[in-house]
Structures are given as structure tokens and as C-alpha cells.
Design a protein around this motif. Sequence first.
Motif, short mmCIF file in Angstrom:
data_model
loop_
_atom_site.label_atom_id
_atom_site.label_comp_id
_atom_site.label_asym_id
_atom_site.label_seq_id
_atom_site.Cartn_x
_atom_site.Cartn_y
_atom_site.Cartn_z
N GLU A 222 8.31 50.79 -8.11
CA GLU A 222 7.40 49.90 -7.38
C GLU A 222 5.94 50.29 -7.59
O GLU A 222 5.06 49.45 -7.70
CB GLU A 222 7.73 49.91 -5.89
CG GLU A 222 6.92 48.88 -5.11
CD GLU A 222 7.01 49.07 -3.60
OE1 GLU A 222 7.88 49.79 -3.14
OE2 GLU A 222 6.17 48.47 -2.90
N HIS A 291 -4.29 57.70 -1.62
CA HIS A 291 -3.31 56.71 -1.15
C HIS A 291 -2.23 57.36 -0.31
O HIS A 291 -1.59 58.31 -0.76
CB HIS A 291 -2.58 56.06 -2.33
CG HIS A 291 -3.40 55.10 -3.12
ND1 HIS A 291 -2.85 54.28 -4.06
CD2 HIS A 291 -4.72 54.81 -3.11
CE1 HIS A 291 -3.79 53.54 -4.61
NE2 HIS A 291 -4.93 53.85 -4.05
N HIS A 292 -2.00 56.83 0.86
CA HIS A 292 -0.83 57.27 1.61
C HIS A 292 0.45 56.69 1.01
O HIS A 292 1.48 57.34 0.98
CB HIS A 292 -0.92 56.79 3.07
CG HIS A 292 -1.78 57.68 3.92
ND1 HIS A 292 -1.27 58.50 4.87
CD2 HIS A 292 -3.11 57.90 3.92
CE1 HIS A 292 -2.24 59.18 5.45
NE2 HIS A 292 -3.37 58.83 4.90
N ARG A 293 0.37 55.46 0.55
CA ARG A 293 1.58 54.75 0.14
C ARG A 293 2.38 55.53 -0.89
O ARG A 293 3.57 55.75 -0.73
CB ARG A 293 1.20 53.39 -0.45
CG ARG A 293 2.40 52.51 -0.71
CD ARG A 293 2.02 51.25 -1.47
NE ARG A 293 1.34 51.57 -2.70
CZ ARG A 293 1.52 50.90 -3.84
NH1 ARG A 293 2.34 49.90 -3.89
NH2 ARG A 293 0.84 51.24 -4.92
N ASP A 294 1.70 55.97 -1.95
CA ASP A 294 2.42 56.65 -3.02
C ASP A 294 1.83 58.05 -3.27
O ASP A 294 2.08 58.62 -4.33
CB ASP A 294 2.40 55.81 -4.31
CG ASP A 294 1.01 55.29 -4.64
OD1 ASP A 294 0.08 55.55 -3.85
OD2 ASP A 294 0.82 54.66 -5.69
N ARG A 307 -8.52 57.31 5.55
CA ARG A 307 -7.18 57.23 5.00
C ARG A 307 -7.00 58.24 3.88
O ARG A 307 -6.12 58.09 3.02
CB ARG A 307 -6.88 55.81 4.48
CG ARG A 307 -6.78 54.76 5.58
CD ARG A 307 -5.54 54.89 6.43
NE ARG A 307 -4.32 54.55 5.71
CZ ARG A 307 -3.09 54.85 6.14
NH1 ARG A 307 -2.95 55.53 7.27
NH2 ARG A 307 -2.04 54.50 5.46
N ALA A 381 4.24 62.79 7.24
CA ALA A 381 3.24 63.61 6.59
C ALA A 381 1.91 63.52 7.33
O ALA A 381 1.11 64.43 7.33
CB ALA A 381 3.05 63.16 5.15
N GLU B 222 9.95 57.31 9.38
CA GLU B 222 8.79 58.07 8.89
C GLU B 222 7.49 57.50 9.43
O GLU B 222 6.56 58.23 9.75
CB GLU B 222 8.77 58.07 7.36
CG GLU B 222 7.66 58.98 6.82
CD GLU B 222 7.40 58.79 5.33
OE1 GLU B 222 8.24 58.21 4.64
OE2 GLU B 222 6.34 59.26 4.88
N HIS B 292 -1.29 49.89 2.93
CA HIS B 292 -0.28 49.59 1.92
C HIS B 292 1.02 50.32 2.22
O HIS B 292 2.10 49.80 2.00
CB HIS B 292 -0.77 50.04 0.53
CG HIS B 292 -1.68 49.03 -0.10
ND1 HIS B 292 -1.30 48.28 -1.18
CD2 HIS B 292 -2.94 48.66 0.20
CE1 HIS B 292 -2.30 47.48 -1.52
NE2 HIS B 292 -3.30 47.70 -0.70
N ARG B 293 0.89 51.55 2.72
CA ARG B 293 2.06 52.40 2.85
C ARG B 293 3.17 51.74 3.66
O ARG B 293 4.31 51.67 3.23
CB ARG B 293 1.68 53.73 3.53
CG ARG B 293 2.78 54.75 3.49
CD ARG B 293 2.41 55.97 4.32
NE ARG B 293 2.05 55.60 5.67
CZ ARG B 293 2.42 56.28 6.75
NH1 ARG B 293 3.12 57.38 6.62
NH2 ARG B 293 2.06 55.90 7.95
N ARG B 307 -8.60 48.52 -0.12
CA ARG B 307 -7.18 48.78 0.09
C ARG B 307 -6.62 47.81 1.13
O ARG B 307 -5.60 48.08 1.75
CB ARG B 307 -6.95 50.23 0.54
CG ARG B 307 -7.27 51.25 -0.53
CD ARG B 307 -6.25 51.27 -1.64
NE ARG B 307 -4.95 51.79 -1.22
CZ ARG B 307 -3.83 51.63 -1.92
NH1 ARG B 307 -3.85 50.94 -3.05
NH2 ARG B 307 -2.71 52.13 -1.51
N PRO B 379 7.54 44.07 -9.74
CA PRO B 379 8.11 45.06 -8.83
C PRO B 379 7.16 45.41 -7.70
O PRO B 379 7.54 46.10 -6.77
CB PRO B 379 8.34 46.26 -9.74
CG PRO B 379 7.34 46.11 -10.84
CD PRO B 379 7.12 44.64 -11.02
N ARG B 380 5.94 44.95 -7.79
CA ARG B 380 4.90 45.42 -6.89
C ARG B 380 4.30 44.31 -6.04
O ARG B 380 4.07 43.22 -6.53
CB ARG B 380 3.76 46.03 -7.72
CG ARG B 380 4.06 47.38 -8.26
CD ARG B 380 3.07 47.80 -9.31
NE ARG B 380 3.38 47.25 -10.62
CZ ARG B 380 4.33 47.71 -11.42
NH1 ARG B 380 5.06 48.72 -11.05
NH2 ARG B 380 4.55 47.15 -12.59
#
Lengths: 632, 632
Positions: A222, A291-294, A307, A381, B222, B292-293, B307, B379-380
Motif C-alpha cells: 500500500e 509520517h506516522h502512517r508508514d 506530527r 508508538a 493500535e 493518513h495513518r 498531509r 493500491p494506495r
Amino acid sequence: MKENIMGSPVVPVAPSRGRLRPLGLDEVRVTGGFWARRRHVNATVSLDHCRDWMERVGWLGNFGSAVEARRGREFADSDVYKLLEAMSWDGEYDVPAPLVEAIASFQEPDGYLNTAFGRPGQQPRYSDLAWGHELYCYGHLIQAGVAQIRARGEGELAKVARRAADHVCATFGPGGIEGVCGHPEIETALVELARATGEQRYLDQAALFVDRRGHGTLADPEFGRAYYQDDLPVRQATVLRGHAVRALYLAAGAVDVAVETGDEELLAAVVRQWERTVARRTYLTGGMGSHHRDESFGDDYVLPPDRAYSETCASVASVMLSWRLLLATGEPRFADLAERTLFNVVATSPSDDGRSFFYANTLHRRRRGTLPPADAESPRAESSLRAPWFAVSCCPTNVARTLALLPGYLATADDQGLQLHQYADAEITTGGIALRVGTDYPSHGRVTVRIDRTPDHPWTLSLRIPAWAQGDTALLTDPDGARRAVHPGTAEITRHFRPGDEIRLDLPVSPRWIAPDPRIDAVRGTVAVQRGPLVYCSESVDLPGGRDVDAVRVDPSVEPADGPDDTVVAPGELAAPGAPHDAPWPYGPVDPAAPPAGERSGIVLVPYHSWANRGPSTMRVWLPTTDPRGRS
Amino acid sequence: MKENIMGSPVVPVAPSRGRLRPLGLDEVRVTGGFWARRRHVNATVSLDHCRDWMERVGWLGNFGSAVEARRGREFADSDVYKLLEAMSWDGEYDVPAPLVEAIASFQEPDGYLNTAFGRPGQQPRYSDLAWGHELYCYGHLIQAGVAQIRARGEGELAKVARRAADHVCATFGPGGIEGVCGHPEIETALVELARATGEQRYLDQAALFVDRRGHGTLADPEFGRAYYQDDLPVRQATVLRGHAVRALYLAAGAVDVAVETGDEELLAAVVRQWERTVARRTYLTGGMGSHHRDESFGDDYVLPPDRAYSETCASVASVMLSWRLLLATGEPRFADLAERTLFNVVATSPSDDGRSFFYANTLHRRRRGTLPPADAESPRAESSLRAPWFAVSCCPTNVARTLALLPGYLATADDQGLQLHQYADAEITTGGIALRVGTDYPSHGRVTVRIDRTPDHPWTLSLRIPAWAQGDTALLTDPDGARRAVHPGTAEITRHFRPGDEIRLDLPVSPRWIAPDPRIDAVRGTVAVQRGPLVYCSESVDLPGGRDVDAVRVDPSVEPADGPDDTVVAPGELAAPGAPHDAPWPYGPVDPAAPPAGERSGIVLVPYHSWANRGPSTMRVWLPTTDPRGRS
């Protein structure tokens, strides 16, 4: 490998060539001050804390447990190995033999070793290279093995590591599986094992892994293949990208391969990536990953303070990379970034008592949080305060091994003499040289180097003058009392030293305003304060009247001043508590009138690394200015 | 339920009480202009596009396929239902009978219906309420069933929906499973089915679900339980939080329950949450969700433009919520937000040709991307350009159903007369009233209402005067030609209208600078341009010399002006291409000197909804100002 270099000093990185030679933990002792306190807490509290938590959550027990009793995420083994590495570097700590025995017993006859894969009822070996972390776990196992070889002499752990490395070469070498691990780490570990054992095949395998990556052999996830650096070959990339820890470990491994194989092209590629990453993708603290997402680097200049992910492990990996580049090139800019990162991220993660840790290291906390429970894993996290353990708990053990080997990052030697890169109270003995460094750095800027033993011929003492001193005056006093101004980069004294000689460096650690590049949109119209290598922040517990940090405006036309106990007092204003009130809609006409001035006040700032040690608070590093124009 | 209100107009929301009565798709026709174009493309292209993609990726085939042949994520059924809902609202479209038959055949005898759970080889029914989305899928099935009842008359799809709803009541009602779904949606759907059928038990079940949430019955994930609003009961929450679509669907369902049960406390709680969310957690575009996360709302004032997640589905959900609050209260502020969101997020998602969509709607794009392949799933969620389909493809079908039912959002009636909330070329016929609205809105501000038929007694025509007109003059001309200034809120004309009467509203749609609340750190020192309800942006394809948008500085001391074709020309400067050059480290001393001025230039801005229709580009909504002070 040119030669078997077993018997190298007790160091994490022992290149067989390069500009500088690292000094080992047997050559450098940290004797006091900022890092000694943290190393003491690490050795006496945090190592046990990590071991106890891993016992409690079952990760230690995985070596020997039944399949259905296995606990933790797929990479839980790696934290056990990182702890063993940390314990191995620490000369005082007894590495627990039963644990090593359990690991050794768990290893398959062909060298395969992983508690999450390969047994009946588990996914097959190497069935998920993208996410399975099997090679990643070997990497940490091998680093622990190298630590044992160098710090304790070859033992059981080292044997397990070698068997695993042999298995990796047999399985992923020419004619084997043409894959790479979704999480780089094996590369740098294999090179170090080659260095520690003289076995060329480990280096060859590392080089193969580095060259194999970037050709899209892993699935497109993703987040895109950049997530695990499988989008572009290392040689072609121009910047670090994707998951920050992955990117930095890979870069460290690529430097190791480049140095050992004399591959200047590969080394230059990593230097280029480091340069652009530092110029465009690094926080003021040295933190990486926005980025937190990835958990990844953002695009250039995407560095939101609120962030900021700035994972602790990424800071550990960044120091690893910078250290390798420093050894290879001798250029002080790499030690500059390492210093910034050590003081502002690595030192920020653990609490004063060594029993809780930040995983992510934000530069702006807007809400007072609540204390995480002291006796539970944090599922997140992103915690408002340091947490004792995490469901994914890579950071505590990474801090532990970094603090354990930290003396190894202070100094190097070469044919001309000795180089001091980081300043701490320390005793250094190497070759015919023995010296003591005395300093209260970074609280104060004076560093005194006293020569206790010296060869009877001239040599050169090199001192890094930090880049943060730019624009101010650093002074170097030689043993004769002669003083001269020195400038960011490297200052050298070459002479026939005598025992008792003292060299004094005075670094200008007064607080100063720092402004961001205008392309960093997220902090436009704000400034920060740095004092020596330390980044400062405003924390709500230091503000009067129960205010939160968003009440702070600072005035960069007036210099900040030293306060008591390493604080800084910044000129500025405080908005009235609770102000401003909400409008129904937060966007409106441009208002040319000045906003109402707040109460004029000196704003107490504290070192960023010390924040959140006094209970829930709000905090910000970047402080809006009292600019009267517009609504901003 | 007070009464069986079957036979209500063709509307998505038909409250049995409340301030305003919605008008149906059989009462309001959109005849031209901005929305007619988009509705035409939706009806003639996008509906087929969605059906073809779901055929291709196997989601349609899931109804009837073997377990191992099932395709798509666990919530894939819901997109089939959303498409059926969209098709049902669209009077021209033949709802595909074989698909409805397949769904009906797939339903278990007890009403259970889900292709991802419950069969041998699958996870058991309701074994994963947190992530399984079974109740969420029913929600969309039921909404499709309601659309069929209202737009087409009760048919097979409606029967399937009722059987599913009965099953839900039997399974999750008193004495049943005391759980809620990880993704709210069933709540609002059940209330609407109660309204459409008069069955009280559906409403009771919805009320039960609303009250059950917030008590921590779902696992702590999470992201924290706020992710699925299970952290706090709806009545106690003060702001929307967690996953934005989940939060907004839940709030919509809570309003529905509150209205039908006369629960003023619950309604007031949602209004309070809406107020704070709009004041602190909403983008200038109306977009919601800044992480995004976890696709969630950020903390107050965390609204990074680069973002911005601002998921298309969250905008759909936000309009759903605002519409319900407007019907309940009659307050124009809810229509204001709906207008902003429709023009700037809902309209931004689909491409001009209706064959590709934005999932996330960023307000700042830094890198020119590449066109996603036209024939592959993306995929994104975060694509640089609109993508034809996604692995998670909730947004295209949500846009499709919103455009299909959009005429239902234009006007309402009450005992006093008729209210116009959104302006578009339209014909409205309800009760004894028939009128035509003519306008080029939002390109131009004139709206003409011509009365074609009227009861022979006085009534009130109400017109929303948008909040964005604040500070400028809107003029209302009555049928006699008398003009008066009107102000944001509601303007009314009460009189004995005659056929042929014309009312004219002139809204001031000239472009204007907009500044953000100073607490929105991410856009400090910038301004944006809005023209009428439209937010504007700078797009690199409009800049000379191949520049990217980061070269733009604007001067808010001079007003922006209308350009050709709905563009705006903003006074400002352009930095030289490629400037500024990188420093090795992007933080440094505060520089009191003015930065070098760029080339003075009128910057062409385009409506945000139109961006990325001319190939890869960079884009930004918030534009830094030419403030000469400091480095910012």
C-alpha cells in the motif's frame, strides 16, 4: 577481505580501510557528565527492565516454546538479540547464559533460527520476505554475535550467529533464493561479521543483498515499494526515502560494503543521499521520518513538528550511518549530525529513571496526555508520555545498545594522531597516547584535554568544532597558553606533546535563535532556540497560570539568555489563559490590524531531551513570533 | 414511530419531525450548470464505470462464488450496495436485476448476508465485530433498499434489506449479542428503514447501537478506541474524533435517532460536536480528517495542508450529517458547510470524464506525480492523480450516490413556504408551488427565482445567504424591483406571489483573501483565495518557466481579481526557477534582512475542484505571503 582482522578493538564497526580508525570500548572510558549518567542508568536499570519485560511478555520464552505459545510480533526475536548485543558491550553485565543456551538449542541443524516461521503450524520459512523479518532478525543476531566476539571473545552466541550467517549465505547466495528482506539490517551485520571473522563470503553476501535491492522483487505494498527501498537501486537513489529505519540501516550496510570493496561509486551515492536527506528531510533535533502512517520520510521539506514521527530507532540508525561515513571520510559534518541526534533524540527517548521510553519523538505536543500504565504494554508508538514497553518494542533495546557502545563514538585515531568527535568526561588510551577529557559539556562550553602519556614524537590532536558554533567564536588554547579562534570543522594542534600538557577548547554555548528554511511550510513564522548542541522547547509546566504552550509568542529581535539549571529565558509574550476564543469558522478575512499583544514575559525553555519528565504537559520546539502583521 | 410514512417523497432522509421537510427527487430537478454537468457524467459514465470495475475485480461475482474465489477486502459487499443505491436514486438507470437476484439468492434463510464471513472455510459470523464490517455492510444494503422503496417502489432489493434488518434486530437486540460494529453506518440506515416502513423495531435497534457505543466493548486497537468512537458515549463527547468517516456516519445516525425519539439531549450533543469540529478540525475546503495513518481527525488545529487526508467519503458523510442537522434545526450554518464541502471536496474527487477519483484530497501537492495506470487498481489511497479504482474503493461509489441524490439537498419546505439552501439551475414543484431557479452559480453570483405556480395566499420564500458573503454586500430584489441588502443567514420574502414573479439574489462572488486562525500552525504566514463558495489553488501548469508552486509568494495587501474562465489572478511574486538553493542544513540564524524579492507577477489561480485535470502538477491552496521579515 584483505585480511583476518580478528583481534580488532572492541567496536561495533571495524572497517579494514577508510580515513579514520575507531577506538574501542577498551580504549575509551566515559567517566562523568551527561552521558555517564545515562550510561549508568542504562547499565543498572534499563538492561534489566528490557529483560524483565521480554520475560513477562513471553519473547524470551519463545525460544523453546510450542508453536501455539509463541508470543509477540513476527520480529520479536530481534529485540532479544538487541538486548544481548547491549549486554555484551557492557563490560559489567553478565550475559545470561541460559538464554543463549535456549537460543542455541532452538537453532535448526542447518542454521535456520526463527521462532515465528518454519515449524509445523507456522508459515513456511521465507514464505513472506516482505513482512516476515527473518533476515532482519538474523541481522540483529549477528550484531550480537559480533559484540560477543569483540567484547567477550568467541562464545556460544557468536557460534549461533556464524551458523545463521552460513545458512543465509547458503540459502540466499548465488543459485539460492534471489530475494531480499523487507527490512534491511542483515547487510551491515554480515559485513561486520566478515570483519570480525575474516570470512569473505559474509561480505560477498552483504554486497549481493545491497545490489539486489531496488529491483522490485518485493510486492508493491500500500505504501509503495519505496517503503522498503525496493523502488530504486541504492546506487541510483538521490535521497533516503520510505520507512526511515529501513532506509538508514540499508544505507549503513551500503557504506560498509562500499568501504570493504573499495566501491567509491556506492559510497558517493550514499553520501549524496545523506546530504539531501539532511538538507531537506531532517528535523532540527536530528530526528528523521515525518509520517506516522508508514514510519517514513516525507517528501522534501515535509517536516511537521506536531506530527513528527522521528522514531527513536531511526535516530539510532542515523547515528550508525553518520559514524560509518565519518570513519570512511573523516569529515566532521557526519559527527555534527551524530551529536545533534544523540543529544536531542537518543537522549530524549529514555526517562530519567531508565524505565520508560519514547518511541516517536514529536516536536510539538498539543494535548496534555495521561501517564501510560506502568505495568502494561503500550499498543501505540505515539504516546503522550514515555511508556515502559510497547507491543512493538524496538526502541528500548536500540537505545540500550547505543548507550552501551556510546564511548566508541567519541574518538578515532589515524597515522597522524587522535581525533575527538564528541565531548564528554572521558579517559582515552590508545597506542602510546593516554589523555583525559574534562568538561561539563553541553551545559558549558569548556573542554579540557590533559595529556597523561604521549609518544616521544610530534603528533596531531584534532578537535571537532561543531557546525552549530557558526557565527560565534570558539577559542582553542594550546599547552603554552596561546589562544586562537577556531571555526566549525576541525581544529588541529600538532606538536611534540609532553605529559601534563593541557589543551583547552571553549565553545560558545550561549542560546541562540534558529529560523527554518522557508520551504519547511509547517514551521513558517516560528523560531526555535538552540544552545550548543541542545534544542530547547517550551513546556507547559514552566508557564504561569496553567497556560498551554500555544499561549507563547517570542520576540527574536532580542537575544535569549541563560537561565538557571540549563534553562533558557526567551523574550516574548504570553496570551491570556484561554485566549483566543473560537470563531465558528477558523478562516476569515485578512486582518491588517495587529492582534492584541499578550503579557510581556520571559519564557522559560528547557532542553528538549528533558521534556515530559514532570508529568503530563504540552510542549513545542518551534515558537511563533510576535510578528504584528496579519492574523498570523 | 408515530406513523407509517411510506409514501414519503423520494429522499434519502425523511424525518417524521424536525424544522424542515425535505423535498424529493420527484420534486426537484437540476436542469443545468455546475451540478447538472457532473450528474450527467455520473449517470452516463461513472455508474457503469463502477459496475464494470466491480465486475472486473470480482466483487459482484462474490455473491454466488465459492469461498476460495471470493475477492476484495472484507467490506467489498458494501460498495456493491452503494452502487445499487446510486442506481436506484437515478431515475434513468436500470438497476441490474440479475445482480439483485444473486444477492437475494446469497442471503441465508435467517437473513444473514455477507460474502466474507460465515461459510465453511471463512471466519464465523460476528467473530470480528471490530474489523469485520458485517453490520456496516448491512447499513449500505439497507440504504440501497430504502432508495429502492422510495424511488422505485418496494422490490426484491428492499425485501433483502428488510430481511437483513430483521436479522440484525434478532441478533443484536435485547438479549442478543451486546456489541457494535467497528464501522458505524447501520445506525443511520436502520432509522431510515424505520421511516420508510414504519417499523418501530428498526429505530429501537438503531437507538440501542448508538447508546451501546463508547463503552469500550471493542478491543483497544493500535490507534486507540477513539478510532471507532468506542472511547466515549456519543452523549458525552465534545468533538468528532477518530476515523473521520466512522465518526461522521455515527453522528448522522445519532441525529436520526435523536429526531425520531425526540431526544433533545442527544441532538444537542451532536450539534456541540459539530460546532467544535467545524471550528477546529476542518479544512478550508470543508474536508475532514488530517491523519493518513488512521484516516482520522487530528487534534484541534492539526490541519496540515500537505498531509491532508480529507477523504472523499468523509466529505460525503459530512454532507449527510449537515443535511440532517439542517432538517432538524433549520439553521443555515449547516447548509453553509454542506455547500463548501460539496463544491470543494465532493466535486474535486471525480475527474471531468467521471472515470477516475481522488480518495484523499490534499491541499498541497509537492511533487509532480505520474498518471496511475488506467487499467489497474490503485493500491494506495494517496495518489498523485485521480485513479480509476482502488483496492479499497469506497469513494467512487460514495460520490456516485451523492451526485445521484444531490437534487434532494437543494431545497426544503415547511408550513410557511419553501427554502432554497443550495443554488443551481433547477425546477422545483411541491404542493401548490412550482418555481424555476436560473443561475450560473458559482461562476456568477446572480440567482433568479421565477414563480410558475403558487397557492393563492401568501407564503415565504427563504434564501440562504452564505456565510462566505460576510463583509460584502448581497442584494435581494423582490418581484416589484425593490432591492435590499441581505446578510449571511436567511433572507425571506413573504408575500402573495403571482405566477411570473421573479426574485433576484445577487451574491458577491468576487475573489477574496482568506487568513487562517493563528492556532492552525501548519499554515501560519500564508493566505488562501476563495471566490464565492469555491476555494482556489495555484497549480504548476499555470506558472511560467516550468516552476513549481513553491515559487509563489502572494501579496494580500492588494486584492485578487477575476481572470478569464473562472480563474483568479492574485498579486504576488515568483521566485526564479530552481531558487532557493539548498543549504547543507536547513536551519540557521534568524536573518533580519529581507529575502531577495522575486519577479512581480499576477499568479493565476484555478478552482481547487478543477486541479489535476491537466496532467501531473504541483499544487497549493495556502500561499506564503511576501512578508519581508525574517527568513520566513
